[in-house]
Scaffold this active site. Structure first.
Site, PDB file in Angstrom:
ATOM      1  N   GLY A   1      44.487  39.533  33.745  1.00 45.41           N
ATOM      2  CA  GLY A   1      44.410  40.983  33.574  1.00 45.41           C
ATOM      3  C   GLY A   1      45.757  41.585  33.868  1.00 45.41           C
TER       4      GLY A   1
ATOM      5  NE  ARG B   1      47.103  49.311  43.266  1.00 43.71           N
ATOM      6  CZ  ARG B   1      46.962  50.078  44.326  1.00 43.71           C
ATOM      7  NH1 ARG B   1      46.994  51.395  44.214  1.00 43.71           N
ATOM      8  NH2 ARG B   1      46.769  49.557  45.517  1.00 43.71           N
TER       9      ARG B   1
ATOM     10  CG  ASN C   1      42.706  44.657  33.867  1.00 45.73           C
ATOM     11  OD1 ASN C   1      43.397  44.243  32.940  1.00 45.73           O
ATOM     12  ND2 ASN C   1      43.187  44.819  35.071  1.00 45.73           N
TER      13      ASN C   1
ATOM     14  CG  ASN D   1      42.581  45.205  41.458  1.00 43.66           C
ATOM     15  OD1 ASN D   1      41.564  45.108  42.118  1.00 43.66           O
ATOM     16  ND2 ASN D   1      43.789  44.954  41.938  1.00 43.66           N
TER      17      ASN D   1
ATOM     18  CG  ASP E   1      40.548  44.554  50.611  1.00 42.89           C
ATOM     19  OD1 ASP E   1      41.538  45.230  50.362  1.00 42.89           O
ATOM     20  OD2 ASP E   1      39.846  44.021  49.727  1.00 42.89           O
TER      21      ASP E   1
ATOM     22  NE  ARG F   1      46.153  43.405  51.746  1.00 46.83           N
ATOM     23  CZ  ARG F   1      46.092  43.813  50.484  1.00 46.83           C
ATOM     24  NH1 ARG F   1      45.119  44.639  50.107  1.00 46.83           N
ATOM     25  NH2 ARG F   1      46.994  43.421  49.613  1.00 46.83           N
TER      26      ARG F   1
ATOM     27  CG  HIS G   1      40.078  45.190  46.085  1.00 50.53           C
ATOM     28  ND1 HIS G   1      40.705  44.896  47.275  1.00 50.53           N
ATOM     29  CD2 HIS G   1      41.025  45.050  45.126  1.00 50.53           C
ATOM     30  CE1 HIS G   1      41.962  44.584  47.040  1.00 50.53           C
ATOM     31  NE2 HIS G   1      42.187  44.675  45.741  1.00 50.53           N
TER      32      HIS G   1
HETATM   33  P1  NAD Z   1      50.337  39.096  36.571  1.00 49.64           P
HETATM   34  O1  NAD Z   1      50.627  40.142  35.553  1.00 49.64           O
HETATM   35  O2  NAD Z   1      51.478  38.430  37.265  1.00 49.64           O
HETATM   36  O3  NAD Z   1      49.431  37.951  35.949  1.00 49.64           O
HETATM   37  C1  NAD Z   1      48.277  38.222  35.209  1.00 49.64           C
HETATM   38  C2  NAD Z   1      48.170  37.171  34.138  1.00 49.64           C
HETATM   39  O4  NAD Z   1      46.978  37.433  33.408  1.00 49.64           O
HETATM   40  C3  NAD Z   1      49.329  37.193  33.147  1.00 49.64           C
HETATM   41  O5  NAD Z   1      49.890  35.892  32.996  1.00 49.64           O
HETATM   42  C4  NAD Z   1      48.669  37.649  31.842  1.00 49.64           C
HETATM   43  O6  NAD Z   1      49.283  37.091  30.684  1.00 49.64           O
HETATM   44  C5  NAD Z   1      47.255  37.128  32.061  1.00 49.64           C
HETATM   45  N1  NAD Z   1      46.251  37.720  31.189  1.00 49.64           N
HETATM   46  C6  NAD Z   1      46.212  38.964  30.660  1.00 49.64           C
HETATM   47  N2  NAD Z   1      45.138  39.097  29.871  1.00 49.64           N
HETATM   48  C7  NAD Z   1      44.465  37.925  29.927  1.00 49.64           C
HETATM   49  C8  NAD Z   1      43.291  37.454  29.306  1.00 49.64           C
HETATM   50  N3  NAD Z   1      42.592  38.202  28.476  1.00 49.64           N
HETATM   51  N4  NAD Z   1      42.907  36.188  29.581  1.00 49.64           N
HETATM   52  C9  NAD Z   1      43.615  35.400  30.413  1.00 49.64           C
HETATM   53  N5  NAD Z   1      44.762  35.792  31.005  1.00 49.64           N
HETATM   54  C10 NAD Z   1      45.167  37.040  30.765  1.00 49.64           C
HETATM   55  O7  NAD Z   1      49.343  39.764  37.634  1.00 49.64           O
HETATM   56  P2  NAD Z   1      48.985  39.252  39.095  1.00 49.64           P
HETATM   57  O8  NAD Z   1      49.908  39.868  40.069  1.00 49.64           O
HETATM   58  O9  NAD Z   1      48.784  37.787  39.075  1.00 49.64           O
HETATM   59  O10 NAD Z   1      47.583  40.006  39.305  1.00 49.64           O
HETATM   60  C11 NAD Z   1      46.448  39.689  38.534  1.00 49.64           C
HETATM   61  C12 NAD Z   1      45.318  40.653  38.799  1.00 49.64           C
HETATM   62  O11 NAD Z   1      44.835  40.510  40.150  1.00 49.64           O
HETATM   63  C13 NAD Z   1      45.722  42.129  38.682  1.00 49.64           C
HETATM   64  O12 NAD Z   1      44.668  42.840  38.059  1.00 49.64           O
HETATM   65  C14 NAD Z   1      45.882  42.563  40.130  1.00 49.64           C
HETATM   66  O13 NAD Z   1      45.753  43.945  40.288  1.00 49.64           O
HETATM   67  C15 NAD Z   1      44.763  41.800  40.768  1.00 49.64           C
HETATM   68  N6  NAD Z   1      44.816  41.627  42.219  1.00 49.64           N
HETATM   69  C16 NAD Z   1      43.635  41.689  42.903  1.00 49.64           C
HETATM   70  C17 NAD Z   1      43.605  41.463  44.270  1.00 49.64           C
HETATM   71  C18 NAD Z   1      42.321  41.524  45.044  1.00 49.64           C
HETATM   72  O14 NAD Z   1      42.378  41.443  46.281  1.00 49.64           O
HETATM   73  N7  NAD Z   1      41.151  41.655  44.440  1.00 49.64           N
HETATM   74  C19 NAD Z   1      44.803  41.195  44.937  1.00 49.64           C
HETATM   75  C20 NAD Z   1      45.996  41.129  44.225  1.00 49.64           C
HETATM   76  C21 NAD Z   1      45.984  41.359  42.841  1.00 49.64           C
HETATM   77  C1  LMR Z   2      45.977  44.311  46.468  1.00 49.94           C
HETATM   78  O1  LMR Z   2      45.089  44.779  47.176  1.00 49.94           O
HETATM   79  O2  LMR Z   2      47.060  43.903  46.927  1.00 49.94           O
HETATM   80  C2  LMR Z   2      45.744  44.212  44.982  1.00 49.94           C
HETATM   81  O3  LMR Z   2      44.505  44.729  44.629  1.00 49.94           O
HETATM   82  C3  LMR Z   2      46.842  44.786  44.182  1.00 49.94           C
HETATM   83  C4  LMR Z   2      46.801  46.278  44.196  1.00 49.94           C
HETATM   84  O4  LMR Z   2      46.878  46.852  43.088  1.00 49.94           O
HETATM   85  O5  LMR Z   2      46.698  46.864  45.259  1.00 49.94           O
END
Ligand code: NAD
Ligand code: LMR
Length: 332
Positions: A90, A93, A106, A132, A160, A163, A188
């Site tokens: 995905g 942000r 997403n 997210n 979280d 954290r 989240h």
């Molecule tokens: P990133 O941009 O570095 O990597 C995301 C990857 O997903 C990229 O390689 C992209 O090409 C790929 N992608 C996009 N669309 C896709 C699809 N349809 N199928 C498969 N792959 C696809 O991002 P990141 O920093 O690795 O973060 C990924 C996600 O996790 C973000 O949405 C971020 O906000 C979320 N996140 C959530 C938490 C949590 O605690 N829940 C924590 C950190 C990040």
């Molecule tokens: C986080 O909590 O670090 C991730 O969900 C990334 C974000 O957008 O805050």
């Protein structure tokens, strides 16, 4: 006798969380030091070359537990036979955005990948959504994969939770491993409620309540909560990228505890399908305190909720209901 390998899917595997997560899985951090794994890595065609580079590095690292790697841009191939699916794919942000600002990009991914998982994953596959807005993406995945049991679909709020443990440990100058039973309630997002009312610290004189040791309700009801709520934004501000190593590590914690269990008397936070416990509306993916045993989570029941907490539980539920409506409006 050696165990059969477990197939673990990581979507978005060429991204920054993926890059931190796949070596942890291949080293046994997620499923145990005696559990062989086959990694399935999915990304989109523009990232295919980078994904292949990650595969090359996995080969070069010669992980003894790693019995195979599937690296593909085809969702069906990626999902086939997987026992655990970690959905990271995905868009993250950027500074100044809320997590729901990445909603329209997403949620449609989660709608389309739901059916690939439903049709091709192994029966009883455990799904963890990280991307997210994590709770709402997980809800969309659940709704568009109706044959996957709702007990098998979860989202990541363990970051979280960790954290919150980290903040308490710093404040009290105690080992983070001595702090337990914080709770992340709800989304989240910045409306989440990090709750320490039932948290304790192991001390030489036995377990003591966090509230007694901190002895500063103003901090616990104010700055502590906002620091945990805003930590993702603080990381983005500092790194110009969202959290990755802590997200990957927490995803391993989430799956490890789900599969291998939580210690007696201890709970963790997981985003799971609400059954109405604690008067949280049913039909939302909401973060609750859960205990895990025999590969199943259950919501810890009967914790007293004071008036301050009640308002916070309701506010984050309200935001999730709004996100659900917004997600559906993006999909139609
Ligand atoms: P990133 O941009 O570095 O990597 C995301 C990857 O997903 C990229 O390689 C992209 O090409 C790929 N992608 C996009 N669309 C896709 C699809 N349809 N199928 C498969 N792959 C696809 O991002 P990141 O920093 O690795 O973060 C990924 C996600 O996790 C973000 O949405 C971020 O906000 C979320 N996140 C959530 C938490 C949590 O605690 N829940 C924590 C950190 C990040
Ligand atoms: C986080 O909590 O670090 C991730 O969900 C990334 C974000 O957008 O805050």
């Amino acid at each position: 006798m050696a165990k059969d390998p477990v197939r673990v899917l990581v979507t978005g595997a060429a991204g920054q969380i993926g890059y931190a997560l796949v070596p942890m899985i291949a080293r046994g951090v997620m499923l145990g030091a005696d559990q062989p794994v086959i990694l399935h890595m999915l990304d989109i065609p523009p990232a295919a070359e980078a994904l292949n580079g990650v595969k090359m590095e996995l080969v070069d690292a010669a992980f003894p537990l790693l019995k195979g790697v599937v690296a593909t841009t085809d969702a069906v191939e990626a999902c086939t036979g997987v026992n655990v699916a970690v959905m990271v794919g995905g868009f993250p942000r950027k500074e100044g955005m809320e997590r729901k600002d990445v909603m329209s990009k997403n949620v449609s991914i989660y709608k389309s990948q739901a059916s690939a998982l439903e049709k091709h994953a192994a029966p009883n596959c455990k799904v963890l959504v990280v991307a997210n807005p994590a709770n709402t993406n997980a809800l969309i995945l659940k709704e568009y994969a109706p044959s996957i049991p709702e007990k098998n679909i979860s989202c990541l709020t363990r970051l979280d939770h960790n954290r919150a443990l980290g903040q308490i440990s710093e404040r009290l100058n105690v080992q983070v491993s001595d702090v337990k039973n914080v709770i992340i309630w709800g989304n989240h997002s910045s409306s989440q409620y990090p709750d320490v009312n039932h948290a304790t610290v192991a001390t030489p004189a036995g377990e003591k309540p966090v509230r007694e040791l901190v002895a500063d309700d103003a901090w616990l009801n104010g700055e502590f909560i906002s620091t945990v709520q805003q930590r993702g934004a603080a990381i983005i501000k500092a790194r110009k990228l969202s959290s990755a190593l802590s997200a990957a590590s927490s995803a391993c914690d989430h799956i490890r505890d789900w599969v291998l269990g939580t210690p007696e008397g201890t709970w963790v936070s997981m985003g799971v399908y609400s059954d109405g416990s604690y008067n949280v509306p049913a039909g939302l993916i909401y973060s609750f305190p859960v205990a895990c045993k025999n590969g199943e989570w259950s919501i810890v029941q009967g914790l007293p909720i004071d008036e301050f907490s009640r308002k916070k539980l309701d506010a984050t539920a309200e935001e999730l209901s709004e996100e659900k409506a917004l997600a559906y409006s993006c999909l139609t």
